[in-house]
Enzyme design. Structure first.
Site, mmCIF file in Angstrom:
data_model
loop_
_atom_site.group_PDB
_atom_site.id
_atom_site.type_symbol
_atom_site.label_atom_id
_atom_site.label_comp_id
_atom_site.label_asym_id
_atom_site.label_seq_id
_atom_site.Cartn_x
_atom_site.Cartn_y
_atom_site.Cartn_z
ATOM 1 N N HIS A 23 0.729 -1.031 -0.001
ATOM 2 C CA HIS A 23 -0.096 0.237 -0.125
ATOM 3 C C HIS A 23 1.041 0.833 -0.056
ATOM 4 C CE1 HIS A 23 1.021 0.967 4.297
ATOM 5 N NE2 HIS A 23 0.962 -0.511 4.304
ATOM 6 N N GLU A 135 -2.567 -7.369 7.528
ATOM 7 C CA GLU A 135 -1.090 -7.022 7.966
ATOM 8 C C GLU A 135 -1.239 -7.721 9.192
ATOM 9 O OE1 GLU A 135 2.363 -6.986 7.619
ATOM 10 O OE2 GLU A 135 2.366 -4.852 7.643
#
Length: 282
Positions: A23, A135
């Site tokens: 990201h 994550e």
């Protein structure tokens, strides 16, 4: 002629091309890179992109289009967090959205304090979400997701059907996922890709997930290749890789192979022919 070390062959239909993307810069990255303890702050719950992060999205989007990748990618898979969703739709989504009653936007205007216009779902690959590429789970509020209904309001054309629970049941405030657990989850995610029909897939995910998953898979690589695969990803970095189905999880059929012998005819290989004296003729 001798072949180089490590050279091998594998059927094309047992391979997929994946485009791994970390990201863009999130608000948690700014303070977190200066002070690791900042990742513990609840101010960064499900952190969104910074304005610099959106500029990184614009730059990667330009590369994806100029390189022709946008024509190859059949599916975009995103971790279901704000920063990955914003990155996924910003990079791989359609052009500016025009309000149409029968077509939902990938992202509504100003989603996640973005100050961005709505993003169209037309002329772009579908975007789906999958929890197994999230994550490192636990303890850090920036890695906790919000309710799925909140995301569905902000990202109407994104497919959240693979997410099993409305609320985040994976993130624990007092338990941090181990590196071994994270790597195992990453391997499971890559195996899951073989249940998909698509051959060229973009995956928008996170630094920790990428680092530990890829480091668990690079044991057979040349040291220089290991460096290419396993180094930490920069914000909004894209790496193109091929994964191989060694466990026979994928399709047994190829759309590009051709069986030959159509029409049928004699086709005994020359090195298999023998004469009357049983001497091989080549």
């Amino acid at each position: 002629m001798e072949t180089g070390a490590g050279i091998g062959l594998y059927p094309l239909h047992r391979c997929k091309t994946i485009y791994l993307v970390r990201h863009a810069q999130g608000i948690h990255n700014v303070d977190g890179e200066k002070n690791y303890k900042a990742y513990m702050s609840h101010d960064y719950f499900d952190a969104e992109l910074t304005q610099l992060g959106w500029k990184q999205v614009d730059s990667l989007r330009k590369h994806v289009h100029s390189s022709g990748l946008h024509k190859k990618i059949e599916l975009v898979i995103s971790s279901p967090l704000m920063r990955t969703l914003q990155t996924a739709v910003g990079v791989f989504g359609g052009e500016g959205y025009t309000d149409m009653s029968d077509v939902l936007p990938l992202m509504v205007a100003n989603a996640g304090n973005s100050s961005r216009a709505a993003i169209s779902s037309l002329n772009c690959p579908p975007v789906i979400t999958e929890e197994s590429c999230r994550e490192h789970l636990g303890v850090h509020p920036c890695d906790q997701r919000r309710s799925i209904s909140d995301y569905q309001f902000l990202f109407p054309a994104v497919d959240f059907s693979l997410i099993e629970s409305e609320e985040d049941k994976l993130w624990k405030a007092d338990v941090r996922e181990t590196i071994e657990e994270l790597a195992a989850r990453g391997k499971k995610f890559l195996n899951w890709l073989w249940t998909r029909k698509e051959k060229e897939i973009a995956i928008v995910t996170h630094s920790g997930f990428l680092f530990h998953t890829l480091n668990a898979l690079q044991n057979e690589c040349h040291p220089d290749v290991k460096k290419e695969i396993c180094g930490h990803f920069a914000n909004c970095e894209l790496r193109s890789m091929v994964i191989v189905d060694r466990s026979m999880l994928g399709s047994d059929s190829s759309v590009t192979d051709y069986p030959g012998k159509i029409p049928k005819g004699i086709d005994l290989p020359s090195d298999a022919v023998v004469d009357d004296n049983n001497i091989k003729v080549e």
